[in-house]
Design a protein around this motif. Structure first.
Motif, mmCIF file in Angstrom:
data_model
loop_
_atom_site.group_PDB
_atom_site.id
_atom_site.type_symbol
_atom_site.label_atom_id
_atom_site.label_comp_id
_atom_site.label_asym_id
_atom_site.label_seq_id
_atom_site.Cartn_x
_atom_site.Cartn_y
_atom_site.Cartn_z
ATOM 1 N N LEU A 31 0.845 -1.224 0.022
ATOM 2 C CA LEU A 31 -0.088 0.043 0.061
ATOM 3 C C LEU A 31 0.912 1.230 0.182
ATOM 4 O O LEU A 31 0.513 2.306 -0.763
ATOM 5 C CB LEU A 31 -0.974 -0.003 1.107
ATOM 6 N N ILE A 35 0.918 4.188 -2.879
ATOM 7 C CA ILE A 35 0.514 5.567 -2.596
ATOM 8 C C ILE A 35 1.733 6.392 -3.138
ATOM 9 O O ILE A 35 1.333 7.523 -3.942
ATOM 10 C CB ILE A 35 0.509 5.755 -1.122
ATOM 11 N N TRP A 42 -1.493 11.395 0.423
ATOM 12 C CA TRP A 42 -1.953 10.688 1.802
ATOM 13 C C TRP A 42 -0.911 10.477 2.757
ATOM 14 O O TRP A 42 0.211 10.232 2.520
ATOM 15 C CB TRP A 42 -2.489 9.200 1.397
ATOM 16 N N GLU A 46 -4.908 7.928 6.023
ATOM 17 C CA GLU A 46 -5.690 7.535 4.867
ATOM 18 C C GLU A 46 -4.951 6.290 4.619
ATOM 19 O O GLU A 46 -5.799 5.358 4.118
ATOM 20 C CB GLU A 46 -5.208 8.443 3.605
ATOM 21 N N LEU A 47 -3.755 5.802 4.752
ATOM 22 C CA LEU A 47 -3.338 4.433 4.483
ATOM 23 C C LEU A 47 -4.060 3.425 5.400
ATOM 24 O O LEU A 47 -4.224 2.342 5.141
ATOM 25 C CB LEU A 47 -1.680 4.716 4.646
ATOM 26 N N ASN A 48 -4.168 3.895 6.711
ATOM 27 C CA ASN A 48 -4.804 2.917 7.532
ATOM 28 C C ASN A 48 -6.431 2.663 7.191
ATOM 29 O O ASN A 48 -6.791 1.594 7.344
ATOM 30 C CB ASN A 48 -4.728 3.551 9.116
ATOM 31 N N THR A 50 -7.640 2.794 4.275
ATOM 32 C CA THR A 50 -7.496 2.243 3.090
ATOM 33 C C THR A 50 -7.285 0.521 3.396
ATOM 34 O O THR A 50 -7.912 -0.258 2.816
ATOM 35 C CB THR A 50 -6.257 2.673 2.064
ATOM 36 N N TYR A 51 -6.335 0.445 4.365
ATOM 37 C CA TYR A 51 -6.198 -0.942 4.781
ATOM 38 C C TYR A 51 -7.106 -1.804 5.344
ATOM 39 O O TYR A 51 -7.441 -2.631 4.957
ATOM 40 C CB TYR A 51 -4.994 -0.650 5.816
ATOM 41 N N PHE A 53 -10.549 -0.949 4.726
ATOM 42 C CA PHE A 53 -11.363 -1.244 3.602
ATOM 43 C C PHE A 53 -11.104 -2.222 2.746
ATOM 44 O O PHE A 53 -11.776 -3.299 2.272
ATOM 45 C CB PHE A 53 -11.669 -0.038 2.900
ATOM 46 N N LEU A 54 -9.671 -2.262 2.219
ATOM 47 C CA LEU A 54 -9.097 -3.496 1.439
ATOM 48 C C LEU A 54 -9.287 -4.774 2.162
ATOM 49 O O LEU A 54 -9.612 -5.713 1.440
ATOM 50 C CB LEU A 54 -7.795 -3.243 1.171
ATOM 51 N N CYS A 132 -15.177 1.698 10.248
ATOM 52 C CA CYS A 132 -14.094 0.712 10.132
ATOM 53 C C CYS A 132 -14.079 -0.223 11.288
ATOM 54 O O CYS A 132 -14.031 -1.520 11.213
ATOM 55 C CB CYS A 132 -12.658 1.510 9.889
#
Length: 229
Positions: A31, A35, A42, A46-48, A50-51, A53-54, A132
């Motif tokens: 990830l 980015i 991000w 934002e990284l967390n 996305t983690y 949701f993925l 989340c």
């Protein structure tokens, strides 16, 4: 009354193990690369997100057949699921309070680094963080840790199923912080997740339905996210 346990299919368990290994070792790294590759503006928040949701999307895809059949199993065990979920939540609270008291006796200035990270994210994206932690994470982690790990070992050894699923569950919550915090802090954080792992596994074992640990996990995280408001 103990019900027969409803487990994912062996193929789902196999893919669950593979993805969990990928998540622990490689997902955060890939990830981060994505980015930088797409030049996204991000940060860690934002990284967390996305983690989360993925992970949810992949877990739902892997266990889609199991989840569909679980709905029918849960419909026949609603009273047992609700009673066990409530009891499991309170047992968790008692156990984790006891562990926290011991931890504070060992290290008076202790704080959970994972909780601090989530708190920081919630300050920026409270609604997304709440979604989340209260909805996506409980379903994802129960499918992977109780469905794949616990379920995969259950047929061979119940003791191994409890031990491995609990220990890996606790480990996943500190992996992102290895190298950034001292080993003692991480070890104490690790110990804080043991009661949850045991209670969640036991609730699945008792009712035979993964909806039970999902409900307990949801309640635990809901209390935590409300405290961050």
């Amino acid at each position: 009354m103990k019900f027969p346990i409803f487990l994912p299919a062996r193929k789902e368990i196999s893919w669950g193990w593979r993805y969990l290994a990928f998540e622990i070792v490689f997902l955060g790294y890939f990830l981060s690369i994505a980015i930088h590759f797409f030049n996204l503006p991000w940060g860690s928040s934002e990284l967390n997100l996305t983690y989360f949701f993925l992970n949810f999307a992949v877990a739902i895809f892997i266990f889609r057949h199991f989840l569909r059949e679980t709905v029918m199993v849960a419909a026949k065990r609603i009273p047992a699921i609700l009673i066990t979920a409530v009891a499991g939540f309170f047992v968790y609270q008692i156990l984790t309070t006891a562990v926290s008291i011991v931890i504070v006796m060992i290290e008076p200035t202790f704080y959970n680094v994972n909780n601090e990270n989530l708190s920081a994210i919630s300050q920026k994206y409270y609604a997304a963080t709440a979604l989340c932690t209260v909805v996506l994470v409980p379903i994802t982690e129960e499918l992977l840790h109780r469905g794949a790990l616990f379920g995969g070992l259950y047929r061979k050894s119940k003791i191994a199923a409890y031990a491995v699923s609990t220990l890996v569950f606790a480990f996943v919550h500190i992996t992102a912080y290895v190298g950034y915090f001292d080993p003692k802090t991480l070890l104490l954080c690790y110990l804080q997740y043991i009661p949850a792992g045991l209670c969640l596994a036991a609730s699945y074992d008792l009712t035979g339905c993964i909806v039970t640990p999902i409900l307990i996990h949801t309640a635990i995280n809901a209390v935590g996210i409300l405290a961050m408001r």
